[in-house]
Enzyme design. Sequence first.
Site, mmCIF file in Angstrom:
data_model
loop_
_atom_site.group_PDB
_atom_site.id
_atom_site.type_symbol
_atom_site.label_atom_id
_atom_site.label_comp_id
_atom_site.label_asym_id
_atom_site.label_seq_id
_atom_site.Cartn_x
_atom_site.Cartn_y
_atom_site.Cartn_z
ATOM 1 C CG ASP A 273 9.772 14.210 5.907
ATOM 2 O OD1 ASP A 273 9.620 15.107 5.045
ATOM 3 O OD2 ASP A 273 9.862 13.007 5.625
ATOM 4 N N GLY B 171 8.603 3.845 -0.857
ATOM 5 C CA GLY B 171 9.408 5.067 -0.921
ATOM 6 C C GLY B 171 10.816 4.801 -0.458
ATOM 7 N N GLY B 172 11.568 5.896 -0.251
ATOM 8 C CA GLY B 172 12.955 5.769 0.169
ATOM 9 C C GLY B 172 13.083 5.188 1.564
ATOM 10 N N GLY C 13 11.254 2.776 2.813
ATOM 11 C CA GLY C 13 10.956 1.355 2.809
ATOM 12 C C GLY C 13 9.615 1.089 2.155
ATOM 13 C CB ILE D 65 -0.946 0.014 1.213
ATOM 14 C CG1 ILE D 65 -0.162 -0.056 2.513
ATOM 15 C CG2 ILE D 65 -1.968 -1.089 1.124
ATOM 16 C CD1 ILE D 65 -1.030 0.027 3.766
ATOM 17 N N GLY D 66 2.165 1.125 0.028
ATOM 18 C CA GLY D 66 3.022 2.307 0.000
ATOM 19 C C GLY D 66 4.459 1.895 -0.259
ATOM 20 C CE LYS E 132 8.150 3.896 7.732
ATOM 21 N NZ LYS E 132 8.072 5.201 8.400
#
Length: 859
Positions: free
Chosen positions: A628, A518-519, A521, A515-516, A536
């Site tokens: 962030d 990126g950098g 993980g 479901i996701g 995650k």
Amino acid sequence: MPESGGFHDLIATEEIAAGQSREGRDGAESRAGSPSPSSRKVYVAVGRNMKEERNKLLWSLEAYQGAKVVILHVHQPDQMVPGPFGGKMHASKLKASELKAFRELERQEMTQAIDGYLLLCASKKVEAERLVIESEDVGKGIVELVAQHEIEELVMGAAADKNFSKRMKTPTSKKAIYVNQHALPSCRIRFVCKGTHIRTREPYASLSSPAVTPSPTHPSSGSEGGRRSSSFSRWFGSPQSNYANSPSPEDAIGRTEEVPRSLSLNSVGTTWSSCEDGQCLSSRASSSTLSMERTGGEDGPPMEPGVDAPIAADRSFPQTETSEEQFQQQSLEMEGMLARLKKAMEEAQASKKEAFQESQWRQQAEQEALEALRKARIAEVLSAKEQRLRKEAEAALSKERLELEKLVEQHKDAVEEIREMSVEKASLERSITEVVRELEEKNQKLDDLLHALDEMEREKLEMQRQMEDAMAKVEELNIRQEEFGEASRMAHSFTEFSLAELVDATNGFDPGLKIGDGGFGTVYRGRIRYTTVAIKMLNSESMQGGSEFHQEVNVLSRMRHPHLVTLIGACTESCALVYEYLPNGSLEDRLSCKDGTPPLTWQARTSIAAEICSALLFLHSAGVVHGDLKPGNILLDSKLSAKIGDFGICRLLPEQDSTVSLCVTTNPKGTFAYMDPEFLATGELTRLSDVYSFGVIILQLLTGRPPLWIARDVQKAHFARNLQAIIDPTAGDWPFVQAVQLANLGLECCNMSRRCRPDLETEVWRVLEPLKGSLAPSTHSMVTDSRRPPEYFICPIFQEIMRDPQVAADGFTYEAEALLGWLDSGHDTSPMTNLKLSHLNLTPNRALRSAIQEWCSHS
């Protein structure tokens, strides 16, 4: 409404009495015939809402296959128009240019709606066109179109779809009743409601009775003449009564030439024929029959007007003989009657035209009177304003006169003082010369001091650089210490999962459950211990993966807030985090409508902004700077409530500093478009750095645009007073005052200078809290009484929210009281798997208990 076939039968009788040629009648007969399917037209009356009118159009396309469809629409201009602040106001209060623009917008919307009907016809491969008229009354507009275009087939609604009933037999709406009573008798009208045919009004010309064969025996001609005269008067009535029940003179006279010429006396109801043995004439009083059918006879009940009852063919009068003289006399009487009727119609038409002209003159006079009244009011206002200005000018003049007198006195005093000062000036000049000499000597000394100061500044910078290097080393040592120290404490603050459990929960990390990505993980959706969670997996190749893992576990395991992501557990051997599952994804996905998800409403966006501000206030009060903050790190639950996540690069600030405490780093991290410009330039991260990122998110919620240069675009539109042009239209009709408040707040937060940004608690929250509180409770509430607890808050045994969650040897979490009761009853197996437990020890799940207590405090 005239009786069935009355007006058209009169016109047909007039043509016969005038002795039209056989060739003209033949042409009329050919025109009166049923049209071929290719030339046949059906008119369908529709409204603005295609969703409500779709069933009616589909029924018409099915019922009239092969016919050409004409979309008939009566545009009714709105009298109440939207005001500048969301209310309603009468159209007469607008300026002429504003009203013209609003009417043009109305017509564009009407054209788009009709285009939708035409597209539906095209999808069914049916030829279609449009017919539009503008009228204050829809029913009168339909009647006018029927008369202008001589419509023969019309389909319209009997009532609103929501008022449909299976017992409905007649139309119930005012428009349908009006059209049924006033439309041309030659028009067949089918009334439909919710795709169901309710009733048909047949054209009156089709109700003529068939011819009857004359009987060989007839009564005397005298009684026949009386009977025929009675039948004629009962059908036609007197000219005045027949005209009163007929259509308007304009419609009747305008359609005289279009009545089928094939109609003979059969249309009126009387048929004449001659016998071969002499002047034997027979008559059929079908008109009397029709009159009896309409009135119900002498004993029967009268029939309802407009009901399409067929005329019984077996109800007729006795056939009698008459003489030629009587026939000629009645023909002459009929011609005279028709001439009087036509004259009355012409007079009525002239009267109607005169009334219309008089109405126009009266309207023009009223407009002139209103304009004169308006000018008089303007003159009164200007006169009052002029008097007020005159009084103010007189008062100002008297005040200036007094001031002038004071100035004259002051001038005299000043002259005297100047004389005294001139004496002192000479002595001061001598003193200045001495001071200048001393000043030059002190300047020389100052230059020497500045040179020494520069040397000290260089030494200070060198010492500051050395101090920064030392602080960086101390921070690195602290991070390493946290990595080793937190590993021993994590087992007591959150649930520890094994890698095997994560593999089983994700079907071996199935790509379909991703479901996701990126950098940092990859995030998978999984199911652990009968609970849907988000797992995650941090990137093992990242140099900061371990430190970010321990940093996020350290923050989320000791903090709970309704708008922070809840940490369920972790797997230290694979650097994996287990969160609560949030089904609506990230705010970034919802703003871009990823995978066809519906756009967020302006109410939801306002509430999300307030919830993010609430979470930031909580973090900053705990001395945590996120570092962030962006839409990709803000997740939405099933109720579109915002939750901040991804604390891998957050920083802890010293407790003694309140607002501008610094956490210096030599390598700023984060997403460039959301990062504080001063943080990028100096490497100093403060709470106001999160405020800058939050300002960019507010402007994105308002406009739906990408973050790069969004503050510049919003500022240009705001200065040009064209903010409405960049507001996201998919969010709905955003209140303009609220949109301006959010735009000002976002621009203040995005200020390039850190000192000029507003404080979250004293300035930002005071704006967002009233905006969120003004929303309806059903639109987007942070906590409601009907909110259901997460599945992992429920005890598998008691099926209630746990107060003291304990982890057993089987890895499941239970209420302590329930599990102790299970073990005390002699069981040594798992309540969930029925397998024997390896031991009977219980481990408190403190992280879950903290999350449950936080949820209960808000619920």
